[in-house]
Write a protein that holds these residues in place. Structure first.
Motif, PDB file in Angstrom:
ATOM      1  N   UNK A  82       0.787  -1.241   0.000  1.00  0.00           N
ATOM      2  CA  UNK A  82       0.000   0.000   0.000  1.00  0.00           C
ATOM      3  C   UNK A  82       0.810   1.278   0.000  1.00  0.00           C
ATOM      4  N   UNK A  83       2.104   1.216  -0.405  1.00  0.00           N
ATOM      5  CA  UNK A  83       2.962   2.408  -0.399  1.00  0.00           C
ATOM      6  C   UNK A  83       2.859   3.146  -1.743  1.00  0.00           C
ATOM      7  N   UNK A  84       2.423   4.379  -1.683  1.00  0.00           N
ATOM      8  CA  UNK A  84       2.313   5.214  -2.888  1.00  0.00           C
ATOM      9  C   UNK A  84       3.685   5.733  -3.299  1.00  0.00           C
ATOM     10  N   UNK A  85       3.903   5.848  -4.606  1.00  0.00           N
ATOM     11  CA  UNK A  85       5.190   6.335  -5.112  1.00  0.00           C
ATOM     12  C   UNK A  85       5.433   7.777  -4.686  1.00  0.00           C
ATOM     13  N   UNK A  86       4.402   8.648  -4.822  1.00  0.00           N
ATOM     14  CA  UNK A  86       4.630  10.065  -4.533  1.00  0.00           C
ATOM     15  C   UNK A  86       4.932  10.294  -3.038  1.00  0.00           C
ATOM     16  N   UNK A 235       7.331  -9.093   4.038  1.00  0.00           N
ATOM     17  CA  UNK A 235       6.103  -8.395   3.658  1.00  0.00           C
ATOM     18  C   UNK A 235       5.775  -7.385   4.753  1.00  0.00           C
ATOM     19  N   UNK A 236       5.704  -6.109   4.382  1.00  0.00           N
ATOM     20  CA  UNK A 236       5.514  -5.014   5.339  1.00  0.00           C
ATOM     21  C   UNK A 236       4.121  -4.414   5.137  1.00  0.00           C
ATOM     22  N   UNK A 237       3.193  -4.759   6.006  1.00  0.00           N
ATOM     23  CA  UNK A 237       1.768  -4.403   5.822  1.00  0.00           C
ATOM     24  C   UNK A 237       1.394  -3.038   6.405  1.00  0.00           C
ATOM     25  N   UNK A 238       2.291  -2.423   7.165  1.00  0.00           N
ATOM     26  CA  UNK A 238       1.930  -1.231   7.924  1.00  0.00           C
ATOM     27  C   UNK A 238       1.285  -0.121   7.117  1.00  0.00           C
ATOM     28  N   UNK A 239       1.883   0.248   5.972  1.00  0.00           N
ATOM     29  CA  UNK A 239       1.348   1.359   5.168  1.00  0.00           C
ATOM     30  C   UNK A 239      -0.067   1.075   4.681  1.00  0.00           C
ATOM     31  N   UNK A 306       3.844   2.719  -7.955  1.00  0.00           N
ATOM     32  CA  UNK A 306       4.534   2.294  -6.726  1.00  0.00           C
ATOM     33  C   UNK A 306       6.035   2.476  -6.906  1.00  0.00           C
ATOM     34  N   UNK A 307       6.780   2.672  -5.809  1.00  0.00           N
ATOM     35  CA  UNK A 307       8.239   2.875  -5.943  1.00  0.00           C
ATOM     36  C   UNK A 307       8.961   1.561  -6.224  1.00  0.00           C
TER      37      UNK A 307
END
Length: 981
Positions: A82-86, A235-239, A306-307
């Motif tokens: 769920x990490x956005x590129x911007x 796997x990093x679910x936090x965002x 995504x980045x």
């Protein structure tokens, strides 16, 4: 001659016998038609899963090992869900970048870009495309996306061993059935949206750290870790969790970006200090982004961008931005964005080369870095901008990637060819083997540039070939199913013409049903058998046989009516040109209205314009038919405009108990005015057909007062029941009992009303009102009253048309034009097409007047709290569905009343309704989507499913409402004529 026979009494006996015989034949045929319609729609509804939702995965291909030394011994994959590129690249309000470690990697010793995800931008499809290299199997939408619809290959499968830690929704998908894996996931209870979820990311890192710590005491684990071809996945679910709970612009989400960066730095330092061999490659990316509303799934740029950051063994170092770096300008990514998009200046990375990729390209990148074969179902292209290989190795890597995609194409081609009598190959790849030989030759003479170009071209063609075989059967299946629908519609038209129009009076047409058809049926069955044998030899799925057999059967039935078709054609040729123009105009108007209804499924505000315009046109037409003093034109105008308001309302109905109570008062007032009209307008010629005081009197003289009392009681119980819920108290058993009793008793009362149209329709309206009020939470209670007024306006409009036609036309002329069927019903005419079309519009308004029935979001669970508060899914669902059915039942009751009023066969009109719905069904059949968000895919399926099911759905409601409408009686034509005289 016929007249004299009638006087002598001979023709009457013959006519009675033939009418009785014809009646039995008609009933048998109608039962058969209904069964055929149900079966046909059920079978054709399944066709979308063979056409649109067929798995792209094939098995049986050999992996293609690359012919070069692996640059990396192990690979660390970090996916921040769920990490956005911007939000990752841009600075915070103080000008500090949120990911300082990964920015130092980008600037110092790694590569970066944006990874473009394809909708549906959900967690499972994103991870599948990153780790397995293909885009989510669209059939997963029908099987539940958390389960594997089919087994697939992945980078993890090809690794020597995989260590994975993270979410219980992701890790088991890839590792639960993988013998060479060590994995762990936290319990679902950890995913608490009320807290800061960044601790979930820390948990994944802690698990990995403890694994390395344990290895010092565990020789077997140490040996596992020192192997090559190793994959470590965190796997990093936090965002994702924080984005859903707090939105991606919240301080909690933005702080989670910093947490993720710290974890990436800690993992890097931990791995480098543990192995100390500089043979580890690192990839950091995300499965999808997050919209400003805290959701994802669609193709918006905030969800698809995504980045991507890569560094370590086998990865190139940063390069300055140059216009010559790329040769693929103008090419679109999988999410429809262009290559070489300008980098936002606030990212501060304008001077460093950016290499964007499609999400599925990451899988071949990981495989190449580890020297592994690409996953056999991967469709990703190796992004050469990331790998640090010499020229010969680059060509070998691209060639291995090309062969892997080509193997999929060849497997699909072989499977299709082995099962096809007439196989159509993909012509651009007819000479693929000679191209491969040429590439090998160019490599042998070290012409790497030409070999690279040829390999990339071959890879592009192989991807096109895969799509060609994925859609190979589309044309055949869509043609068969479309011909089936068209055949069904033509067969329905022929039945209506033979049974309910002036053609029904021609005796010879009935005889043609029984003879001269055997040859046609024989040919049809032989052709059906031939097609089925052909499909059997091609090893086609069983449903293919059903589609073909149904279509051939329908067209055989049509051709068996060739004598009737010839008679119909002769009759059309004998008509005046004005009749042909009327026929074409009716067809064109019908199609326009039905197309309007198709678009209303996605834009319900169209109904507002519809009723605003119809209100004006209908009232103006009535003004020239009857005077204003009758108040009918004004009433029609007002009711249409009143109903037009509701499709502007929000689909999520806000709670408003006072409005529900006020609706009860409005309903009693409408019922009172209608009852007054019924009792005091006997002499009014404009209302005459709607009243029937000569017929059966009501069994309960005080029926209106009793029904008004029921509506009043339910209006009182609405705030009483709601107040307990608002005070967090349990619904009293007494209140529950009263609500159930009012609802059950009130729905029985209409059966005791008088049999005139106005009195019975008023009673039905009042009878269902208490139940609807008790199931209402806001403005939908007012909609119930508005819909009833619009239905009354429809009945009055039809009544006015009858009055106008009787005044203008003598009874003898009317008898010439209209054949009389059973029970004084007249035959259907072209102008009667307005009845099913109006029904379709009002029936769809009942769907969309207070929300979107085609979306699960329209089911407001608080609607049932006045009947039940303890969770009972089946009972609650039943109450919600019954609430949605009540407006439909009002529309069908009005439809039945109108068929009795204008004396046309109701079942004939029902077949015309099915005809109209099937025009819409064909359109929705072509609108089904297998790309886009789950919501877009699901809605396209539900729209098609709703229209396909309407043949059963409407029939069941007809049967249910027939209890209330079967004994409605209107004055006969003779009575009406005497009244006029």
């Amino acid at each position: 001659m016929g007249g004299s026979d009638g006087i002598l009494g001979v023709a009457e006996i013959k006519s009675a016998t033939s009418m009785e015989r014809r009646g039995k034949w008609l009933k048998r045929r109608e039962r058969w038609l209904v069964v055929l319609g149900v079966v046909l729609h059920a079978v054709y509804m399944l066709s979308i899963f063979d056409i649109y939702f067929k798995t792209p995965i094939v098995h049986g291909m050999d992996p293609v090992p690359p012919r070069f030394t692996a640059p990396a011994k192990r690979l660390v994959l970090l996916i921040s869900d769920g990490l956005r590129a911007d939000k990752f690249f841009e600075p915070d309000t103080e000008g500090n970048y949120r990911a300082p470690f990964l920015r130092s990697v980008i600037k110092g010793w790694g590569r970066w870009g944006v990874s473009h995800a394809r909708p549906p931008t959900e967690s499972r499809p994103g991870h599948v495309s990153i780790i397995a290299g293909f885009y989510e199997d669209p059939s997963a939408v029908t099987k539940g996306w958390k389960a594997n619809p089919v087994e697939f290959d992945s980078v993890f499968n090809r690794s020597r061993h995989t260590f994975a830690f993270g979410s219980p929704d992701i890790i088991p998908i890839f590792c639960s059935a993988l013998p060479h894996s060590t994995w762990n996931s936290y319990p679902h209870e950890f995913e608490d949206f009320a807290t800061d979820a960044s601790f979930l990311d820390e948990w994944s890192f802690d698990q990995f750290q403890s694994l390395l710590n344990r290895s010092s005491e565990d020789p077997k684990l140490k040996q596992l870790l020192l192997q090559d071809n190793l994959v470590i996945f965190l796997h990093l679910l936090g965002c994702d969790s924080n984005g859903h709970a707090h939105r991606p612009y919240s301080s909690i989400y933005l702080n989670n970006v910093k947490v993720v960066d710290r974890i990436a730095e800690s993992v890097y330092q931990l791995v480098e200090s543990y192995f100390m061999d500089n043979r580890t490659a690192y990839i950091f990316t995300a499965d999808h982004g997050m919209s400003d509303k805290g959701s994802h799934g669609d193709g918006h740029q905030s969800n698809t961008d995504t980045p991507l950051v890569a560094w370590g063994a086998g990865v190139r170092h940063p390069m300055p931005m140059s216009s010559n770096n790329h040769s693929d300008c103008g090419v679109r990514f999988i999410d429809e964005h262009m290559h070489d998009m300008p980098t936002p200046t606030e990212w501060g990375l304008g001077g460093i080369e950016r290499v964007d990729v499609n999400q599925a390209d990451i899988a071949p990148l990981m495989s190449t870095l580890l020297g592994l074969p690409c996953p056999v179902n991967s469709v990703g292209n190796l992004p050469l901008g990331y790998v640090n290989l010499n020229e010969a190795e680059e060509v070998e890597a691209v060639l291995a990637n090309t062969k892997q995609i080509l193997n999929q194409y060849l497997r699909k081609s072989l499977l299709k060819q082995s099962n096809s009598f007439y196989f159509k190959p993909f012509k651009p790849l007819a000479h693929y083997s000679s191209v491969l030989d040429q590439v090998e030759y160019l490599i042998s003479i070290r012409d790497y540039e030409a070999a690279m170009k040829l390999s990339q071209n071959l890879r592009s063609l192989a991807l096109k070939g895969l799509n060609y075989f994925q859609t190979y059967d589309w044309l055949m299946l869509m043609t068969v199913v479309t011909l089936g629908y068209i055949g069904w519609m033509i067969y329905l038209i022929l039945h209506v013409l033979q049974s309910y129009t002036s053609f029904a009076g021609k005796e010879q047409q009935v005889l043609h049903l029984r003879n001269s058809t055997a040859k046609v049926h024989l040919c049809g069955y032989l052709f059906m058998g031939f097609v089925c044998i052909l499909l059997l030899l091609e090893h086609s799925p069983p449903l293919y046989h059903a589609y073909a057999a149904m279509t051939v059967f329908l067209w055989s039935q049509i051709f068996s009516e060739y004598q009737f078709l010839k008679a119909l054609w002769r009759d059309l040729l004998g008509k005046q040109s004005s009749c042909i123009i009327r026929l074409v105009a009716t067809f064109a108007i019908s199609v326009v209205i039905l197309e309007f209804l198709v678009h209303s499924f996605t834009e319900r505000k169209l109904y507002t314009w519809c009723f605003l315009i119809v209100g004006v046109i209908a009232s103006i037409r009535l003004y020239y038919s009857i005077p204003w003093k009758s108040m009918i034109p004004i009433f029609v105008w007002f009711s249409c405009w009143f109903l037009s308001v509701f499709t502007l309302m929000p689909a999520e109905i806000p709670d408003n108990t006072l409005l529900v109570v006020a609706s009860g008062v409005i309903i009693i007032l409408i019922g009172g005015v209608a009852t007054y009209q019924d009792m005091h307008t006997e002499a009014n010629k404009y209302w005459h057909l709607l009243l029937n005081h000569d017929m059966k009197k009501p069994k309960l003289p005080m029926l209106f007062h009793l029904q008004a009392l029921m509506v009043g009681l339910s209006s009182v119980m609405v705030p009483l029941s709601t107040s307990h819920r608002m005070q967090k108290q349990e619904l009293l058993a007494l209140h529950q009992l009263i609500n159930w009793s009012i609802s059950g008793f009130s729905m029985v009362l209409p059966l005791f009303s008088a049999t005139g149209i106005l009195s019975r329709m008023t009673s039905i309206f009042l009878g269902f009102a208490p139940t609807f009020l008790l199931l209402s939470i806001g403005y939908e209670a007012v909609f119930y009253a508005a819909l009833a007024l619009a239905l009354t306006a429809w009945i009055l409009y039809e009544n006015t048309l009858i009055y106008r036609s009787k005044v203008k036309t003598s009874s003898s002329k009317a008898e010439e034009d209209n054949i009389i069927l059973d029970n004084e019903e007249r035959g259907l005419q072209l102008s009667d097409m307005r009845i099913p079309l109006t029904f379709m519009v009002l029936f769809n308004v009942a769907f969309f007047g207070t929300g979107n029935f085609a979306s699960i979001a329209s089911f407001e669970i608080s609607s049932v709290y006045r009947f039940i508060t303890i969770f009972s899914p089946f009972l609650m669902a039943g109450l919600l569905i019954f609430k949605l059915f009540i407006p439909f039942m009002l529309v069908i009751c009005a439809f039945s009343a109108i068929t009795k009023l204008i004396r046309v066969p109701r079942l004939g009109c029902y077949f015309l309704v099915i005809l109209c719905s099937d025009v819409m069904t064909i359109h929705f059949f072509f609108l089904v989507r297998n790309t886009g968000s789950w919501m877009e895919i699901g809605n396209s399926i539900s729209h098609f499913g709703i229209m396909s099911a309407q043949v059963v759905f409407v029939l069941l409601l007809f049967a249910l409402t027939n209890i209330y409408t079967k004994d409605i009686q209107t004055r006969s034509t003779q009575q009406f004529s005497r009244k006029l005289m």
